[in-house]
Motif scaffolding. Structure first.
Motif: not given
Length: 411
Positions: A245-250
């Motif tokens: 999730a953190a990667e997708k949300l940058h």
């Protein structure tokens, strides 16, 4: 004789279009006190329901422990809530009750489930889950039954059954709900699954639940769903979901801080590699890995970071050396390939500008002199002597480039 007369008068009153509650209560109490079950049963079977007060009749029969007759009356007069309640409380007829509820309209069955579903769930969870699926299943345009959200209180006493139910709706058989409705249920199932993962009894079960969690997360890629994923996974420590999730949300810095906090060098490098354009992450990684806070033991990771910094030309040499100086375990031998490559780059740059050799050579000596000072190599006589010899001048037939190359081999 008096009792008979009173019973007869009450019976006559009950023949009117609708007996008053007190007349119904009086008549039924007379029958129950006389313990005349046959007459009581005949009265209830032959008397039209509109000729007595339904609620009073059920109440009197229950108080006299005639629960079977009370259930019959409730079903006959359409008081289905009372029928289900009596069936469950007195007879524990769970399967029969479920089948009865299936025979009702979905709206009516859903209304009763809201009142009695928790009791039904305790005694017949599998059948109740199937019933909830039944009453909430319908086409959106003409569906008159309750929504899944409305029936979630049925599961309040048994979260494990709620997980089973939501799995069946969102995961196991493919979701048939409109996407917006499914996404509103997604955080609830996600939290239940993550909790189950945290208390899994063995590695095999944990792996299976983990795969289900990630499959669920990937079904809902909107920013709102990812924000829920990030919060739930961070709260319950489900690392794979948190990183996804953190990667997708940058939210790259959030990932970096997690790696710093947990001293996880492997994941730290994964973040640097996967988070693409943000090259500053590599600089942060080197600074952390070389610091005492990292816990040490990261020479392999430091060398990998240095290779990337060299290939991408991210940091000046002196800044790299200054950063590495904070490490208590990095030696000149550990970073020899990086230093030699940087030295060669300087030599190659000098070779292209021979006309400015003296000035350029002075710059090289200045840079490497600072490097040795930072690394504290004055205490290494052989290396420092070689550096001093080179700095003292280039004599005979050797060019300054050859001397620099010769010196680089001694590093």
């Amino acid at each position: 004789m008096a009792k008979g007369s009173r019973t007869d008068r009450s019976k006559e009153s009950s023949k009117q279009e609708m007996a008053a509650p007190e007349h119904t209560a009086l008549l039924l109490k007379c029958y129950t006190k006389l313990k005349d079950f046959t007459t009581l049963e005949e009265f209830l079977k032959t008397t039209p329901p509109q000729q007595y007060d339904h609620a009073t009749a059920i109440e009197v029969l229950e108080s006299a422990a005639y629960h079977g007759l009370a259930a019959e009356v409730a079903q006959k007069v359409g008081r289905f809530d009372d029928y289900v309640r009596i069936s469950l409380e007195q007879f524990k007829n769970c399967s029969t009750t479920v089948e009865f509820l299936r025979s009702l309209s979905k709206a009516e069955a859903g209304r009763i489930l809201l009142r009695m579903g928790r009791m039904l769930m305790r005694h017949a969870p599998k059948e109740t889950i199937a019933l909830v699926r039944h009453v909430t299943d319908g086409a959106a345009e003409d569906f008159q039954g309750p929504s899944i959200d409305e029936l979630l209180p049925v599961f309040v006493d048994d979260p494990s059954q709620l997980e089973v139910f939501l799995r069946s709706v969102l995961l196991d058989e493919g979701c048939q709900l409109p996407h917006a409705k499914a996404e509103s249920l997604f955080p609830t199932l996600l939290e239940l699954l993550v909790k189950s993962h945290s208390i899994a009894s063995d590695a095999s079960e944990a792996s299976r639940i983990s795969a289900d969690i990630m499959r669920l997360i990937r079904q809902y890629p909107s920013d709102a769903a990812l924000a829920n994923t990030l919060m739930v996974c961070q709260t319950y420590g489900f690392v794979d979901g948190f990183f996804y999730a953190a990667e997708k949300l940058h939210r790259h810095q959030l990932l970096m801080h997690w790696c710093f906090e947990h001293k996880d060098a492997r994941r730290l490098l994964e973040v640097c590699k996967r988070c693409g354009p943000d090259q500053s992450l590599w600089v942060q990684a080197l600074s952390f890995l070389a610091s005492p806070e990292s816990g040490g033991g990261h020479l392999e990771e430091i060398q990998e970071v240095l290779r990337h910094i060299e290939d991408s030309d991210l940091m000046p040499l002196l800044l790299v050396i200054e950063t590495l100086r904070h490490s208590e375990e990095v030696t000149i031998g550990d970073v020899r390939p990086y230093l030699q490559a940087q030295y060669k780059r300087l030599v190659d740059a000098l070779a292209t500008s021979r006309g400015k050799s003296s000035q350029a050579l002075g710059s090289v000596f200045g840079t490497w002199g600072c490097t040795w000072g930072i690394l504290g190599l004055q205490g290494c006589p052989s290396v420092f002597a070689e550096f001093s010899r080179l700095k003292g001048g280039f004599i005979g037939s050797k060019t300054y480039t050859a001397l620099l190359c010769e010196f680089s081999l001694s590093v």
